[in-house]
Design a protein around this motif. Structure first.
Motif, PDB file in Angstrom:
ATOM      1  N   GLN A  80     -44.535  57.478 -32.199  1.00 45.60           N
ATOM      2  CA  GLN A  80     -45.317  57.801 -31.003  1.00 45.60           C
ATOM      3  C   GLN A  80     -45.327  59.304 -30.736  1.00 45.60           C
ATOM      4  O   GLN A  80     -45.947  59.754 -29.782  1.00 45.60           O
ATOM      5  CB  GLN A  80     -44.737  57.071 -29.789  1.00 45.60           C
ATOM      6  CG  GLN A  80     -44.902  55.560 -29.862  1.00 45.60           C
ATOM      7  CD  GLN A  80     -44.239  54.854 -28.706  1.00 45.60           C
ATOM      8  OE1 GLN A  80     -43.096  55.132 -28.376  1.00 45.60           O
ATOM      9  NE2 GLN A  80     -44.957  53.929 -28.092  1.00 45.60           N
ATOM     10  N   LEU A  81     -44.604  60.055 -31.551  1.00 48.41           N
ATOM     11  CA  LEU A  81     -44.472  61.496 -31.308  1.00 48.41           C
ATOM     12  C   LEU A  81     -45.292  62.301 -32.308  1.00 48.41           C
ATOM     13  O   LEU A  81     -45.630  61.832 -33.384  1.00 48.41           O
ATOM     14  CB  LEU A  81     -42.999  61.919 -31.440  1.00 48.41           C
ATOM     15  CG  LEU A  81     -41.972  61.152 -30.624  1.00 48.41           C
ATOM     16  CD1 LEU A  81     -40.592  61.747 -30.862  1.00 48.41           C
ATOM     17  CD2 LEU A  81     -42.307  61.189 -29.144  1.00 48.41           C
TER      18      LEU A  81
ATOM     19  N   ALA B 178     -37.674  62.152 -24.489  1.00 50.20           N
ATOM     20  CA  ALA B 178     -38.323  61.374 -25.548  1.00 50.20           C
ATOM     21  C   ALA B 178     -37.434  60.269 -26.104  1.00 50.20           C
ATOM     22  O   ALA B 178     -37.853  59.527 -26.976  1.00 50.20           O
ATOM     23  CB  ALA B 178     -38.765  62.297 -26.676  1.00 50.20           C
TER      24      ALA B 178
ATOM     25  N   SER C 277     -49.954  57.773 -25.161  1.00 45.62           N
ATOM     26  CA  SER C 277     -49.512  56.406 -24.950  1.00 45.62           C
ATOM     27  C   SER C 277     -50.309  55.484 -25.865  1.00 45.62           C
ATOM     28  O   SER C 277     -51.530  55.468 -25.832  1.00 45.62           O
ATOM     29  CB  SER C 277     -49.712  56.019 -23.496  1.00 45.62           C
ATOM     30  OG  SER C 277     -49.614  54.617 -23.387  1.00 45.62           O
TER      31      SER C 277
ATOM     32  N   PHE D  30     -47.848  63.763 -25.497  1.00 42.99           N
ATOM     33  CA  PHE D  30     -47.352  62.393 -25.446  1.00 42.99           C
ATOM     34  C   PHE D  30     -48.561  61.477 -25.381  1.00 42.99           C
ATOM     35  O   PHE D  30     -49.246  61.408 -24.369  1.00 42.99           O
ATOM     36  CB  PHE D  30     -46.543  62.170 -24.164  1.00 42.99           C
ATOM     37  CG  PHE D  30     -45.072  62.350 -24.343  1.00 42.99           C
ATOM     38  CD1 PHE D  30     -44.421  61.822 -25.434  1.00 42.99           C
ATOM     39  CD2 PHE D  30     -44.336  63.052 -23.411  1.00 42.99           C
ATOM     40  CE1 PHE D  30     -43.061  61.984 -25.583  1.00 42.99           C
ATOM     41  CE2 PHE D  30     -42.984  63.210 -23.555  1.00 42.99           C
ATOM     42  CZ  PHE D  30     -42.348  62.684 -24.634  1.00 42.99           C
TER      43      PHE D  30
ATOM     44  N   TRP E  68     -42.105  47.154 -33.900  1.00 42.67           N
ATOM     45  CA  TRP E  68     -42.416  48.485 -34.441  1.00 42.67           C
ATOM     46  C   TRP E  68     -43.386  48.419 -35.597  1.00 42.67           C
ATOM     47  O   TRP E  68     -44.117  49.351 -35.861  1.00 42.67           O
ATOM     48  CB  TRP E  68     -41.142  49.185 -34.908  1.00 42.67           C
ATOM     49  CG  TRP E  68     -40.399  48.404 -35.952  1.00 42.67           C
ATOM     50  CD1 TRP E  68     -39.461  47.443 -35.741  1.00 42.67           C
ATOM     51  CD2 TRP E  68     -40.560  48.490 -37.373  1.00 42.67           C
ATOM     52  NE1 TRP E  68     -39.032  46.919 -36.924  1.00 42.67           N
ATOM     53  CE2 TRP E  68     -39.680  47.548 -37.946  1.00 42.67           C
ATOM     54  CE3 TRP E  68     -41.355  49.271 -38.212  1.00 42.67           C
ATOM     55  CZ2 TRP E  68     -39.572  47.368 -39.323  1.00 42.67           C
ATOM     56  CZ3 TRP E  68     -41.243  49.078 -39.578  1.00 42.67           C
ATOM     57  CH2 TRP E  68     -40.369  48.151 -40.111  1.00 42.67           C
TER      58      TRP E  68
ATOM     59  N   SER F 186     -35.586  53.451 -31.796  1.00 44.26           N
ATOM     60  CA  SER F 186     -36.086  54.442 -30.854  1.00 44.26           C
ATOM     61  C   SER F 186     -35.542  55.810 -31.260  1.00 44.26           C
ATOM     62  O   SER F 186     -34.615  55.920 -32.063  1.00 44.26           O
ATOM     63  CB  SER F 186     -35.636  54.093 -29.437  1.00 44.26           C
ATOM     64  OG  SER F 186     -34.233  54.278 -29.332  1.00 44.26           O
TER      65      SER F 186
ATOM     66  N   HIS G  50     -36.417  57.295 -25.330  1.00 50.61           N
ATOM     67  CA  HIS G  50     -36.773  55.879 -25.340  1.00 50.61           C
ATOM     68  C   HIS G  50     -38.021  55.620 -26.173  1.00 50.61           C
ATOM     69  O   HIS G  50     -38.402  54.478 -26.383  1.00 50.61           O
ATOM     70  CB  HIS G  50     -37.010  55.406 -23.913  1.00 50.61           C
ATOM     71  CG  HIS G  50     -38.163  56.101 -23.262  1.00 50.61           C
ATOM     72  ND1 HIS G  50     -38.070  57.399 -22.800  1.00 50.61           N
ATOM     73  CD2 HIS G  50     -39.435  55.716 -23.040  1.00 50.61           C
ATOM     74  CE1 HIS G  50     -39.247  57.761 -22.310  1.00 50.61           C
ATOM     75  NE2 HIS G  50     -40.084  56.768 -22.446  1.00 50.61           N
ATOM     76  N   ARG G  51     -38.663  56.679 -26.647  1.00 52.10           N
ATOM     77  CA  ARG G  51     -39.878  56.478 -27.438  1.00 52.10           C
ATOM     78  C   ARG G  51     -39.524  56.180 -28.890  1.00 52.10           C
ATOM     79  O   ARG G  51     -38.372  56.289 -29.287  1.00 52.10           O
ATOM     80  CB  ARG G  51     -40.752  57.728 -27.369  1.00 52.10           C
ATOM     81  CG  ARG G  51     -41.386  57.859 -26.023  1.00 52.10           C
ATOM     82  CD  ARG G  51     -42.165  59.151 -25.917  1.00 52.10           C
ATOM     83  NE  ARG G  51     -42.805  59.202 -24.621  1.00 52.10           N
ATOM     84  CZ  ARG G  51     -44.014  58.693 -24.386  1.00 52.10           C
ATOM     85  NH1 ARG G  51     -44.699  58.169 -25.361  1.00 52.10           N
ATOM     86  NH2 ARG G  51     -44.523  58.722 -23.172  1.00 52.10           N
ATOM     87  N   TYR G  52     -40.552  55.822 -29.646  1.00 48.87           N
ATOM     88  CA  TYR G  52     -40.353  55.585 -31.074  1.00 48.87           C
ATOM     89  C   TYR G  52     -40.901  56.787 -31.847  1.00 48.87           C
ATOM     90  O   TYR G  52     -41.837  57.451 -31.386  1.00 48.87           O
ATOM     91  CB  TYR G  52     -41.049  54.285 -31.500  1.00 48.87           C
ATOM     92  CG  TYR G  52     -40.252  53.087 -31.083  1.00 48.87           C
ATOM     93  CD1 TYR G  52     -39.323  52.531 -31.947  1.00 48.87           C
ATOM     94  CD2 TYR G  52     -40.382  52.558 -29.806  1.00 48.87           C
ATOM     95  CE1 TYR G  52     -38.557  51.442 -31.559  1.00 48.87           C
ATOM     96  CE2 TYR G  52     -39.606  51.469 -29.405  1.00 48.87           C
ATOM     97  CZ  TYR G  52     -38.704  50.918 -30.291  1.00 48.87           C
ATOM     98  OH  TYR G  52     -37.931  49.855 -29.906  1.00 48.87           O
TER      99      TYR G  52
END
Lengths: 303, 280
Positions: free
Chosen positions: B134-135, B127, A10, A8, A271, B92, B129-131
């Motif tokens: 971001q993964l 995961a 950030s 993950f 986004w 998301s 709530h992530r976009y």
């Protein structure tokens, strides 16, 4: 826990963020230095050239500062802003649906192509007098010109945005059983949103040009506005510093309105910038892969 | 039961048509996992798109549970190779998974709950709530799988689903698919260009010839379940089968010990390895 669940990262706390912050500070410093050098050079040039030809920069800037307390100028500025806002609103309200229509129905697009290609290159400034004859002077005329000039960038960017929607993104939703309209609403429109926003920004600066230009060409009879103010100032002898001072404000206005739209765009589409990655230079992720799968591409276009 | 009969698909206009698939017939039983393998450009993706109802066949037909597929059938799940192109960056992870449910499920809370359950099933509980951007790639493909599973599909089509992830992640995702199949009994059609993968995950392996895609061979993969990335791949049957598939993909004659007639390069492959519908 599967191994690929661990990394993950950030985005906010990545080492890129600090580097990006430094780079931003350096860019600001460079920008300010450029402005300072320009102002000094203009002041020196003003000392060498007769005041009637090129007023001194310090005179222009002090006059510009004085305009901030000038009631006439402020009401002209408000009128300019009003015409900009009304014009841009109508431009977007008409241009976006029209672009969606042309962008999703190729038949309609080809049918209207000839007329669009004929109308688009007509310089809107050339239409100022014609429009004032047809709709009369005042806000109506200014707004008409703004909409006419601003609708093209909006229209073209909506269409370009729809053309750019990834066929895999559309096929994905189709594969879940969604129809054409749902695909346009749920995939094409959000995917094209950054393009649409760019179109609106271009339309905004075009709107300001027409807004001030129309006022300048027709003068005070077209009602209040920065254009009318410059036109008035221009009619008196020795008013060059005042003309330039009003022009400086027009420049600031353009800068501020563009900044406002960029800021609003970042809020509306958080986004978009983020998904470009920390450098902001890579394309939309995966876009580059589009060409190395010709079979899928062929299937996408054939369907 | 999925039945594909004499499926032919051409691209372009009649004069300059490019034939992507020619007379492909196959039958897939409920709950079966069939791998489709072949060299690039053999029409694998075209086959999948025709089965999904995304692409109308030029001739022939696809029948799913007795109903001819003329449009996208209900309870279909699709996973494409390019997760970065099929996941929506403005949503998301949880909303990506919930999006297809808008068609079938009322109310955002219900959809989000179903999405969360589906994400949990693929090991992505935290995961939501992530976009997607971001993964990692492997996690993004898990999201795409969760999205396909959220619709509770009876048929899952996967188009080179693990082609864009690293080898370790790939193995994990293969095992995820095997586990999901075992738990839910979904019929799965998995297109791949990876020979090991086709044998490892498949109950059957279908080998296509290079364009126009025709069925060169339809092989049963009778390896014991549950499969294991290490022990299954050590089995002599696995090694033998992967070699056989490899030869078929490369168009080389089969090993002499094999009892099927060897396809040679000058005879049409379909004649060499006829694929009777329901041969398995």
């Amino acid at each position: 826990m599967p191994p690929d669940l661990k990394p993950f990262t950030s985005v906010a706390r990545s080492p890129f963020a600090a580097a990006a912050g430094r780079a931003r500070a350096i860019r600001w410093a460079q920008g300010l230095a450029g402005v300072a050098v320009f102002l000094v050079a203009a002041e020196i040039a003003g000392l060498l050239i007769p005041q009637t030809v090129l007023p001194r920069m310090s005179t222009v800037l002090s006059q510009a500062a004085g305009l901030a307390g000038n009631g006439q100028f402020l009401s002209d500025m408000a009128a300019t802003l009003e015409a900009w806002a009304v014009g841009l609103l109508i431009t977007v309200a008409a241009g976006v649906p029209l672009g969606l229509l042309l962008g999703s129905l190729p038949g309609v697009r080809f049918a209207t192509r000839a007329i669009v290609e004929f109308l688009r290159p007509i310089p809107s400034v050339a239409l100022i007098l014609l429009v004032s004859l047809v709709v009369g002077s005042g806000l109506r005329m200014t707004v008409t010109l703004i909409v006419y000039a601003g609708i093209w960038p909006v229209l073209y960017n909506v269409i370009a945005g729809l053309d750019d929607v990834d066929p895999v993104a559309k096929d994905t939703l189709r594969a879940f059983g969604f129809g054409r309209l749902a695909v346009i609403r749920l995939v094409s429109l959000p995917s094209a949103a950054p393009f649409i926003l760019t179109g609106i920004r271009i339309a905004s600066s075009v709107a300001l040009i027409l807004d001030i230009g129309a006022g300048y060409v027709t003068g005070r009879i077209n009602g209040p506005g920065i254009g009318a103010f410059i036109s008035d100032a221009n009619s008196g002898a020795g008013n060059t510093p005042l003309v330039l001072a009003a022009t400086v404000w027009a420049g600031f206005l353009g800068l501020a309105l563009n900044g406002l739209l960029v800021w609003a765009g970042d809020r509306l589409l958080p986004w978009h910038r983020a998904s470009l990655g920390p450098t902001g230079q890579a394309g939309v992720p995966g876009r580059a892969q589009r060409l190395d799968h010709p079979e899928a591409a062929a299937a996408g276009t054939a369907s | 039961m999925l039945e594909v009969t004499d499926l032919t698909r051409a691209y372009g206009t009649a004069g300059s048509a490019h034939l992507a698939l020619k007379d492909v017939s196959l039958r897939v039983a409920d709950g079966e996992l069939v791998s489709i393998v072949g060299p690039s450009g053999c029409g694998k993706s075209t086959l999948l798109r025709c089965v999904a109802g995304l692409l109308p066949p030029t001739s022939g037909q696809v029948v799913l549970n007795g109903t001819p597929v003329t449009r996208v059938p209900g309870r279909l799940g699709v996973v494409f190779q390019d997760y970065s192109r099929s996941l929506y960056p403005w949503l998301s992870v949880r909303d990506n998974v919930a999006l297809p449910l808008r068609r079938t499920m009322r109310g955002r809370p219900a959809r989000r709950q179903a999405a969360a359950a589906s994400l949990a099933a693929v090991g992505l509980t935290d995961a939501g709530h992530r976009y997607p951007w971001q993964l990692s790639g492997g996690m993004q493909q898990r999201v795409a799988i969760a999205r396909a599973l959220a619709c509770d599909p009876v048929l899952l089509l996967m188009d080179e689903p693990f082609g864009s992830v690293d080898a370790q992640t790939r193995e994990d995702l293969e095992d995820l698919i095997l586990r999901v199949r075992a738990e839910r009994g979904i019929t799965i059609l998995l297109v791949t260009h990876d020979i090991d993968e086709s044998v490892y995950v498949g109950d059957r392996v279908i080998v296509l010839t290079p364009g126009p895609g025709q069925i060169r061979a339809d092989l049963a993969a009778p390896l014991p379940q549950p499969r294991d990335q290490i022990t299954t791949k050590e089995l002599p049957e696995f090694v033998h089968l992967r070699s056989e598939v490899s030869r078929l993909v490369r168009g080389k004659p089969l090993a002499p010990s094999d009892d099927t007639p060897a396809p040679s390069d000058d005879t049409p492959a379909r004649a060499a390895a006829p694929a009777k519908p329901g041969a398995s």
